[in-house]
Structures are given as structure tokens and as C-alpha cells.
Scaffold this motif. Sequence first.
Motif, PDB file in Angstrom:
ATOM      1  N   PHE A 157       0.857  -1.184   0.000  1.00 58.14           N
ATOM      2  CA  PHE A 157       0.000   0.000   0.000  1.00 58.14           C
ATOM      3  C   PHE A 157       0.893   1.234   0.000  1.00 58.14           C
ATOM      4  O   PHE A 157       1.868   1.302   0.749  1.00 58.14           O
ATOM      5  CB  PHE A 157      -0.910   0.031   1.226  1.00 58.14           C
ATOM      6  N   ASP A 158       0.567   2.186  -0.866  1.00 57.27           N
ATOM      7  CA  ASP A 158       1.352   3.415  -0.961  1.00 57.27           C
ATOM      8  C   ASP A 158       0.642   4.515  -0.182  1.00 57.27           C
ATOM      9  O   ASP A 158      -0.360   5.078  -0.637  1.00 57.27           O
ATOM     10  CB  ASP A 158       1.518   3.825  -2.431  1.00 57.27           C
ATOM     11  N   HIS A 159       1.159   4.817   1.026  1.00 60.24           N
ATOM     12  CA  HIS A 159       0.534   5.822   1.889  1.00 60.24           C
ATOM     13  C   HIS A 159       0.632   7.227   1.298  1.00 60.24           C
ATOM     14  O   HIS A 159      -0.162   8.103   1.638  1.00 60.24           O
ATOM     15  CB  HIS A 159       1.202   5.821   3.268  1.00 60.24           C
ATOM     16  N   GLY A 160       1.607   7.449   0.427  1.00 58.09           N
ATOM     17  CA  GLY A 160       1.820   8.796  -0.098  1.00 58.09           C
ATOM     18  C   GLY A 160       0.908   9.171  -1.244  1.00 58.09           C
ATOM     19  O   GLY A 160       0.860  10.332  -1.648  1.00 58.09           O
ATOM     20  N   GLY A 161       0.162   8.223  -1.779  1.00 60.96           N
ATOM     21  CA  GLY A 161      -0.752   8.522  -2.880  1.00 60.96           C
ATOM     22  C   GLY A 161      -0.532   7.599  -4.060  1.00 60.96           C
ATOM     23  O   GLY A 161       0.420   6.826  -4.116  1.00 60.96           O
ATOM     24  N   GLN A 162      -1.435   7.679  -4.991  1.00 59.84           N
ATOM     25  CA  GLN A 162      -1.347   6.816  -6.164  1.00 59.84           C
ATOM     26  C   GLN A 162      -0.487   7.448  -7.249  1.00 59.84           C
ATOM     27  O   GLN A 162      -0.365   8.658  -7.344  1.00 59.84           O
ATOM     28  CB  GLN A 162      -2.758   6.551  -6.712  1.00 59.84           C
ATOM     29  N   VAL A 168      -8.001  10.036   8.143  1.00 58.98           N
ATOM     30  CA  VAL A 168      -7.886  11.404   7.632  1.00 58.98           C
ATOM     31  C   VAL A 168      -9.232  11.884   7.099  1.00 58.98           C
ATOM     32  O   VAL A 168      -9.644  13.027   7.348  1.00 58.98           O
ATOM     33  CB  VAL A 168      -6.807  11.484   6.534  1.00 58.98           C
ATOM     34  N   ASP A 169      -9.942  11.035   6.394  1.00 54.07           N
ATOM     35  CA  ASP A 169     -11.255  11.416   5.857  1.00 54.07           C
ATOM     36  C   ASP A 169     -12.227  11.788   6.965  1.00 54.07           C
ATOM     37  O   ASP A 169     -13.009  12.743   6.836  1.00 54.07           O
ATOM     38  CB  ASP A 169     -11.827  10.270   5.023  1.00 54.07           C
ATOM     39  N   ARG A 170     -12.181  11.046   8.063  1.00 51.99           N
ATOM     40  CA  ARG A 170     -13.082  11.349   9.180  1.00 51.99           C
ATOM     41  C   ARG A 170     -12.643  12.580   9.956  1.00 51.99           C
ATOM     42  O   ARG A 170     -13.431  13.194  10.674  1.00 51.99           O
ATOM     43  CB  ARG A 170     -13.146  10.149  10.145  1.00 51.99           C
ATOM     44  N   ALA A 171     -11.367  12.953   9.846  1.00 47.01           N
ATOM     45  CA  ALA A 171     -10.820  14.049  10.650  1.00 47.01           C
ATOM     46  C   ALA A 171     -11.016  15.423  10.021  1.00 47.01           C
ATOM     47  O   ALA A 171     -10.782  16.439  10.676  1.00 47.01           O
ATOM     48  CB  ALA A 171      -9.328  13.808  10.890  1.00 47.01           C
ATOM     49  N   ARG A 172     -11.429  15.481   8.781  1.00 48.27           N
ATOM     50  CA  ARG A 172     -11.424  16.749   8.035  1.00 48.27           C
ATOM     51  C   ARG A 172     -12.324  17.828   8.621  1.00 48.27           C
ATOM     52  O   ARG A 172     -12.083  19.015   8.421  1.00 48.27           O
ATOM     53  CB  ARG A 172     -11.826  16.496   6.584  1.00 48.27           C
ATOM     54  N   VAL A 224       5.509   8.146   9.334  1.00 48.88           N
ATOM     55  CA  VAL A 224       4.874   8.128   8.020  1.00 48.88           C
ATOM     56  C   VAL A 224       3.372   8.398   8.152  1.00 48.88           C
ATOM     57  O   VAL A 224       2.791   9.146   7.357  1.00 48.88           O
ATOM     58  CB  VAL A 224       5.124   6.780   7.307  1.00 48.88           C
ATOM     59  N   ALA A 225       2.748   7.817   9.166  1.00 48.85           N
ATOM     60  CA  ALA A 225       1.321   8.039   9.388  1.00 48.85           C
ATOM     61  C   ALA A 225       1.045   9.514   9.683  1.00 48.85           C
ATOM     62  O   ALA A 225       0.104  10.106   9.129  1.00 48.85           O
ATOM     63  CB  ALA A 225       0.814   7.162  10.530  1.00 48.85           C
ATOM     64  N   PHE A 226       1.872  10.118  10.541  1.00 49.21           N
ATOM     65  CA  PHE A 226       1.660  11.538  10.836  1.00 49.21           C
ATOM     66  C   PHE A 226       1.956  12.397   9.606  1.00 49.21           C
ATOM     67  O   PHE A 226       1.271  13.408   9.369  1.00 49.21           O
ATOM     68  CB  PHE A 226       2.527  11.996  12.004  1.00 49.21           C
ATOM     69  N   HIS A 227       2.958  12.016   8.827  1.00 48.83           N
ATOM     70  CA  HIS A 227       3.272  12.742   7.594  1.00 48.83           C
ATOM     71  C   HIS A 227       2.062  12.749   6.664  1.00 48.83           C
ATOM     72  O   HIS A 227       1.724  13.777   6.057  1.00 48.83           O
ATOM     73  CB  HIS A 227       4.476  12.093   6.907  1.00 48.83           C
ATOM     74  N   THR A 228       1.403  11.601   6.540  1.00 51.94           N
ATOM     75  CA  THR A 228       0.200  11.511   5.706  1.00 51.94           C
ATOM     76  C   THR A 228      -0.899  12.414   6.247  1.00 51.94           C
ATOM     77  O   THR A 228      -1.558  13.134   5.488  1.00 51.94           O
ATOM     78  CB  THR A 228      -0.302  10.061   5.651  1.00 51.94           C
ATOM     79  N   LEU A 229      -1.103  12.384   7.565  1.00 54.53           N
ATOM     80  CA  LEU A 229      -2.116  13.236   8.200  1.00 54.53           C
ATOM     81  C   LEU A 229      -1.791  14.706   8.016  1.00 54.53           C
ATOM     82  O   LEU A 229      -2.655  15.515   7.641  1.00 54.53           O
ATOM     83  CB  LEU A 229      -2.210  12.885   9.689  1.00 54.53           C
ATOM     84  N   ASN A 277       0.118  16.180   5.795  1.00 52.90           N
ATOM     85  CA  ASN A 277       0.023  16.626   4.401  1.00 52.90           C
ATOM     86  C   ASN A 277      -1.413  16.970   4.028  1.00 52.90           C
ATOM     87  O   ASN A 277      -1.669  17.936   3.295  1.00 52.90           O
ATOM     88  CB  ASN A 277       0.545  15.534   3.454  1.00 52.90           C
ATOM     89  N   ALA A 278      -2.351  16.177   4.542  1.00 53.71           N
ATOM     90  CA  ALA A 278      -3.758  16.420   4.231  1.00 53.71           C
ATOM     91  C   ALA A 278      -4.352  17.529   5.087  1.00 53.71           C
ATOM     92  O   ALA A 278      -5.158  18.341   4.601  1.00 53.71           O
ATOM     93  CB  ALA A 278      -4.550  15.125   4.420  1.00 53.71           C
ATOM     94  N   LEU A 279      -3.944  17.594   6.351  1.00 58.84           N
ATOM     95  CA  LEU A 279      -4.481  18.570   7.302  1.00 58.84           C
ATOM     96  C   LEU A 279      -3.307  19.228   8.023  1.00 58.84           C
ATOM     97  O   LEU A 279      -2.905  18.798   9.107  1.00 58.84           O
ATOM     98  CB  LEU A 279      -5.412  17.873   8.301  1.00 58.84           C
TER      99      LEU A 279
END
Length: 326
Positions: free
Chosen positions: A59-64, A251-255, A272-277, A279-281
Motif C-alpha cells: 500500500f502506498d501511503h503517499g498517494g497513487q 484522515v477522511d473522518r478528521a477533516r 509516516v502516518a503523521f506525515h500523511t495526516l 500533508n492532508a491537514l
Amino acid sequence: MAKWINAEQIKDQVSLVDLLTRLGHTPAYRSGRELFYRSMLREERTPSLCVNDTMDVWFDHGGQGRSGIRGGNVIDFGLAYWHPTTFPEVVERISNIMAIPVQTMALDYKQRKRPRQQAKRVANYRVETVKELDSHPAITRYLKSRGIWEAAQGKIKEVYYAVDSGPKQGRQFFSAGWQNEAGAWELRNRVGDRDFKACLGRKAITFLPGDPSKLSMFEGYMDYLSWKTDNPAASDTVIVLNSVNLIDAAVDRARTYGQINAYFDRDRAGEVAFHTLHNALPYARDGSDAYNGYNDYNEMLMARPPRRLPWEEEHIFEKVMATYQR
């Protein structure tokens, strides 16, 4: 029909990690059973492409990337890596790279099938009963050993279940558990000298409604209860990932929340998980400084010396008498 059979054989025989190695890609680090790579499907600096080498999925956490494929099995990876190559061409490329002759694969399939460890998910099960805590002494001891016995009251249940098929058919088990958004039970217990982790059903985040403007996020439920031990009056809405692989759903639920505090593990997977979060928020705050020096909140809580009542303190008689000395 032949192509479909060959594809199934590739998924059983080919290790995704081995394929990546032959393609010239090595992991940046390991976290538990997961290997993290710098994504070869797009440009990035922080390793965020995750491979579970037990289940042979990625799974690519950084995006497709250009293919639009973000995760899956070894063939899904090939479709993303060699995009826009067709499915039959990907099967042939993997066969060639891994030196598996397509025309003879069906002949030695049973001999060459690579053993694979199953995921910790109990698929054929039956929940027999769910009880409040303090019914089974082993569960009580486990939760007390994690330092969250008081905080667990009303938030964790005792789950008793039986396996309906397979080698463990008919056997009965028990664990501490809580439900995720899919209605499945996330289980924790101690078996021998190790912690047991499993899920009765589909993995999903756990969402605990609270303050509509303030959100706290945790990797695991034990970390949430550890935080609750230190913050008993907190009214935050809470999201527990139950797995770092579910960060995108979280992340979707946190917006909709204006204030977000994340208490993820202080390791590469947590980063990495926090980086993903973040980046989005971008306003999400890293709260892991609260347990600086420890991997997670629960580890810090377990390291604390037990609180003693006044009459349990060592040498209390001498200390009291000292106050009367002139």
C-alpha cells in the motif's frame, strides 16, 4: 483460462519483496512485519510505500501514481509499476523476472507453492457472549499489566468466541475487545510471553464521538486508554486507527475538526502516518512529545512506578516519627 491459472500461481509463488529486490529496490526500514520503501511509482523523499511480507500485499501511503492503483497483491504492483502494460503482459514479465516458465507452471504448482502465514484475522468464528470486565481473571491481569484497568471500565469488553472451521474448529477462546466502525471486534490478550492481536471481522478504525471541534487520534486502543488515564476529564472526539494502514480512512473522518492532536508511535511507521495526516491537514499537531523517550503512550504508562497509598509507602513509620523529633 490458462492466463488466469498462471496469475493465481504467481500470487502464490512469487514474493513481492523478492520481486522488488530483482527490480533493484531495497527497503528503507522495517517496522514489525512491514517494510517501507521510497515509492518507485512516483517521486518522494520519505519512504511511504509499505509492503507486508507476511501477507504479500502493498500500500502506498503517499498517494497513487499514474496508474491510479494504490495497493494490492504482486500483480497489482506490476500493473502500477509497468503502467500502462496489460494484465497478460504483466503476468509474463513477472514470470520472466522470477524465472518461472509460464508453460510449465501448472505441472509443478503443488511442489513450488510458497508457504504463507495467514493474517491475524479470525474469519470463521462465532461470538458466543460479550461480558463486562472483571469476569475472567486472565483478562483482568492483562489489562492491569498494561496499566489501563481503571480507564478500560465501560470501554473494553470480555469477548468469548469459538472457531467454526479449520484446524482449530470447535475451540473456544476469550480476549479483551472493543468494536471498530465495521462492527468487528478488535482483540487483545496475552498468550504466554507475547501479546495476542486479532480481529473478528473486517479491519476498520474505531470512532468515539465527543467534542465536535476537537479530535485526538491514536494508533492503538491501549494508547488511547493510556492517554485517558492521564486526561480523565477530556471530552475530545477520538479516532483509533487499529492499524497504520487505515490512516487514509482516519484522515477522511478528521477533516471536519478544527483542532487535531495525533499521538502516534515514535517510530518510522508512526512518522509516516503523521506525515500523511499532516500533508492532508497541515494544522494537525504531533502530540508524541507527551511520551518523549518511549515508543508510545502505553509504554510510558507501563514504565511508571506504581502509585502507593500512604500506608504502603516504605519506612512510613520512621518518616512520621521524624516529624516529631525536636
